[in-house]
Design an enzyme around this catalytic site. Structure first.
Site: not given
Length: 871
Positions: A291, A333, A398, A411, A502, A568
């Site tokens: 980020q 993270d 992050h 909420n 991958y 990210s």
């Protein structure tokens, strides 16, 4: 042709051309040179005609350079002139050159890749990074343009709209900042991963390794007998160990800080690989959050969540009223914000209701010097709280931002996540400075793979280290029914980024609010899909992803919200979408797992149709399409995909094997015969390989003229097992080399370099391209060992073979070996020069700390380098 530099450099040119040769390039009549040979130029290579090296030599010309299909060219630009601070007696100058022009014929689907490179920071200590604008224009006025800030890269699509090539004018403008080298490449059908112009140098922990032991059994050795006394070894499970030498430094080895300590670590790891009982050993690579720095968000946060309607979320919530309920999402993270970081409670109010911990289990895997939380044992513990950065300024929360994109609750305050009712499992794997080690990440993934309540693992992190053990970990997670999602990276590059690249990972690139690829988002094999990630540069600051955040100025922890951009931020959209799909399917009485997700993704049921595969993968996620597919069970049967997705042939490369990857939600299968396989052109032949799970494709180069490109398709028609007929189409491109006389990689400095630590240039000749090659000869060479290297110095900083410059090393680029000269002439040697760089897989391991070779000063003591070899 008019030389626009001749008047300003007359005196410099006289000095530059007056030096005597260090080595006579003429062989004697009785014998050949001591050391001599040829350097072949890679096909379709071109050079800017007014580099700084040309300006110094007085040979610079300003003209449009014509690029053949698939060309790679390099050049130099600068918005100003001045001198480098090289720390030597030599005077290396850079010159104002604000514009270069190229011409090329491109078709729809082709791309233009431009990558920038700079001199060492110490050479230009007080100059800001460059700003480059690239403009592509057709004769009818259609244009495309993008900007590169700093030493990054940019990818532009061809402006042409059809399959027939159209002439494109490509102009590069240096708008401000430091001088720079660049490489420009024309890429067919979006095959951006082929554009590799720099050495990858993934950071790792010095003195540490990740080691895989042989399976236990009769005659196998124990880890204790393999590792030396005093070596610390921590089991990561499944035969994998994190090993640390007693003298291991607490630092980080990076590209800019490659030292003898780094080399010692690599030497130690090579030794580990030779020990009995060790199957594999590799560096303990570091991974980073993907980020960029945030400005704070304003009020009315929900209305700033442009990312939700972009992927059709409000309507999708109606299709999945459970909003992810009962689906477990692990966010690996930096941990999660809490107002009391010493305790595993009091989480951010937008997340608190959804946070789930596993009693008695470690959920903070950060170890060693990367760990600095209030549980001061510097090792794994049960509290995944984000401790902040430990600095006076506010920290980078992050992981909290990523978690909010997925799981922020509805909420009436703050924001709402993509799947606001999921079970959120915060797992801390990134510590100091947002860094995490390979060992800790593998440990965490292996743990999560065994947790029955975790369904998807979000990895908004990445690096360039291709790790055998990381791949095993994500493959194991997939085998245990977990979907693994990862950020594609923010380098704006087509180079593979791991773990996103991958096969068993969903790699996610980023788009801005218009759905266009964000300027920083990586491309190529790292991208399977794209999602909102924001792009600050595209809208002057409003195009950011707003999510949960924290403040800890002065040690006072307070919850907040902020806007960020990056892949990210894109990855958690896909993780949350999977949760919506899974809960929606279960609401409809259907099972749903990773195999179904991949099948639907490849079939186009989760995304909008992409402009091209390289930048967008299978496209921008569409929550309505995705949830509908999962609920309705739009099982497409078996979907075939090809790896690689595009085949490229030359006169020398005429055969390739394509793996056929089968995606299916159930137990359906596909049986193929050779009758199901065909090609659209007679020069292409395709047959099934053994077992029917591959294709053998050959391309006959007969009748192909020099410089010609032709295209075809291989098609596989099959019954998908559900009664529907489908066609897999594989693009085929065949190119021949261009005329030898057209190839030019620029003026080459050929060096004999000592093999000692100083790597001093002992002799040097300067050669120009002729008929697609360079010829060189050295005489009066003292007996000894030498590296034989050659390359360009396009920015005139006294170093050749820097990233972005042509380079040839004997015997193989990237793997130079010493020549032994005992006084007798050596047989003629052959090298090849290119602007490309070998990949890590080709080299076997990263090449750390290489910064080029120093040009030998002029023998007459002139402070200006010689640009010609005197007769």
């Amino acid at each position: 042709m008019l030389n626009k530099y001749s008047s300003i450099l007359a005196s410099a040119t006289i000095l530059a051309l007056s030096g005597c040769s260090d080595s006579d390039s003429r062989a004697s009549a009785s014998r050949g040179p001591d050391i001599g040979g040829t350097i072949a130029i890679e096909s379709r290579t071109r050079i800017d005609l007014d580099t700084a090296d040309d300006i110094l030599a007085g040979t610079a010309v300003s003209e449009v350079v014509s690029l053949p299909d698939g060309a790679v060219a390099a050049g130099y630009l600068s918005s100003s002139g001045g001198s480098y601070s090289t720390g030597t007696a030599d005077d290396f100058a850079y010159y104002r050159d604000e514009q270069d022009q190229y011409a090329a014929s491109l078709s729809a689907g082709d791309s233009i890749v431009v990558q920038l490179f700079g001199a060492p920071d110490r050479f230009l200590p007080d100059i800001s990074p460059p700003r480059l604008r690239v403009e592509v224009e057709l004769s009818d006025g259609r244009t495309e343009q993008q900007t590169v800030n700093g030493f990054g890269s940019v990818i532009l699509n061809a402006v042409a709209s059809g399959a027939d090539p159209e002439p494109h004018n490509i102009t590069l403008y240096a708008e401000s900042g430091a001088p720079f080298r660049y490489v420009i490449a024309l890429v067919n059908d979006g095959n951006v991963s082929a554009a590799n112009f720099r050495y990858s140098e993934p950071a790792f922990r010095p003195g540490e390794a990740v080691v895989v032991m042989e399976e236990p059994g009769a005659g196998r050795v124990s880890p204790a007998s393999v590792f030396a006394s005093g070596v610390a070894a921590r089991s990561l499970g499944k035969g994998v160990w994190h090993v640390r030498q007693p003298s291991a430094s607490s630092g980080v080895t990076t590209a800019a800080a490659a030292t003898s300590g780094a080399q010692a670590t690599l030497d130690w790891i090579r030794d580990l690989r030779t020990r009995p009982g060790v199957r594999h050993a590799e560096p303990n690579y570091l991974y980073y959050a993907q980020q960029t720095p945030p400005p704070e968000a304003g009020e009315d946060l929900y209305n700033r969540q442009w990312n939700l309607p972009l992927i059709q979320l409000p309507l999708a919530w109606q299709l999945a009223p459970g909003m992810g309920q009962g689906v477990g999402v692990a966010v690996m993270d930096t941990g999660l914000f809490t107002v009391t970081p010493g305790t595993a409670e009091n989480w951010h109010s937008d997340l608190n209701a959804n946070v789930r911990l596993v009693p008695g289990e470690f959920m903070d895997f950060v170890s060693g010097e990367l760990d600095y939380d209030q549980n001061s044992d510097a090792g794994p513990d049960q509290n995944p709280a984000d401790p902040g950065d430990g600095t006076p300024r506010s920290s980078n929360f992050h992981g909290t931002h990523v978690a909010g994109i997925i799981a922020a609750t509805d909420n009436d305050d703050g924001i709402i996540g993509v799947a606001p009712s999921v079970d959120l499992y915060p797992i801390r794997v990134l510590g100091r400075n947002g860094e995490g080690s390979l060992a800790d990440l593998v440990d965490a993934i292996n743990w999560a793979s065994g947790q029955p309540d975790i369904d998807v693992i979000n990895l908004s992190l990445g690096g360039l280290g291709d790790s055998t053990e990381l791949k095993k970990a994500v493959d194991g997670a997939r085998a245990e029914g977990k979907l693994v999602v990862a950020a594609a990276g923010n380098q704006g590059s087509g180079e593979p980024t791991y773990p996103a690249a991958y096969p068993n990972v969903v790699g996610v690139g980023a788009v801005d609010r218009s759905g266009r690829r964000a300027s920083y988002s990586n491309t190529g094999v790292s991208v399977d899909a794209v999602a909102p990630g924001g792009d600050y540069s595209s809208t002057g600051g409003s195009d950011l992803i707003v999510s949960t955040w924290g403040l800890d100025d002065g040690g006072d922890f307070r919850e907040a919200w902020a806007g960020l951009q990056g892949t990210s931020m894109a990855a958690p959209h896909v993780s949350a979408l999977y949760a919506l799909m899974k809960s929606g399917a279960e609401d409809a009485g259907r099972e749903f797992g990773p195999e179904a997700f991949f099948t639907y993704l490849v079939d186009g049921q989760l995304t909008a149709t992409p402009p091209n595969r390289s930048e967008y993968g299978y496209g921008l996620i569409d929550a309505v399409k995705a949830v509908s597919a999962a609920r309705e069970g739009n099982v497409p049967g078996v979907i075939l995909a090809a790896q690689p997705t595009v085949l490229q042939f030359t006169r020398a490369l005429t055969r390739q094997t394509v793996e056929l990857v089968k995606y299916s939600e159930g137990d359906l299968s596909v049986t193929l015969t050779d009758d199901d396989v065909s090609a659209t052109q007679s020069w292409v032949q395709a047959t099934l390989g053994p077992g029917g799970d591959s294709l053998r494709v050959t391309a006959d180069p007969s009748g192909l003229a020099d410089g010609q490109t032709r295209r075809a398709e291989v098609q596989v028609v099959y019954d998908d097992g559900s009664g529907s007929e489908r066609t897999l189409t594989i693009p085929v491109i065949q190119q021949t080399g261009d005329s030898l006389n057209d190839r030019n990689a620029g003026r080459h400095y050929v060096l004999l370099v000592s093999t000692g630590d100083s790597q001093e240039t002992v002799q040097q000749v300067v050669v120009e391209a002729e008929a697609g090659q360079y010829r060189f000869a050295f005489n009066d060479v003292p007996p000894g060992k030498y590296f034989l290297v050659a390359g360009t110095d396009t920015d005139n900083n006294g170093l050749i073979c820097e990233n972005g410059e042509a380079c040839a090393e004997y015997p193989v680029n990237g793997l130079p070996e010493p020549l032994v000269f005992d006084g007798d002439s050596l047989p003629e040697l052959s090298l090849s020069t290119s602007f490309r760089r070998p990949t890590i897989s080709a080299l076997g391991e990263p090449r750390y700390g290489f910064r080029g070779y120093r040009i030998k000063p002029a023998s007459d003591g002139s402070p200006i380098k010689r640009v010609r070899t005197s007769d």
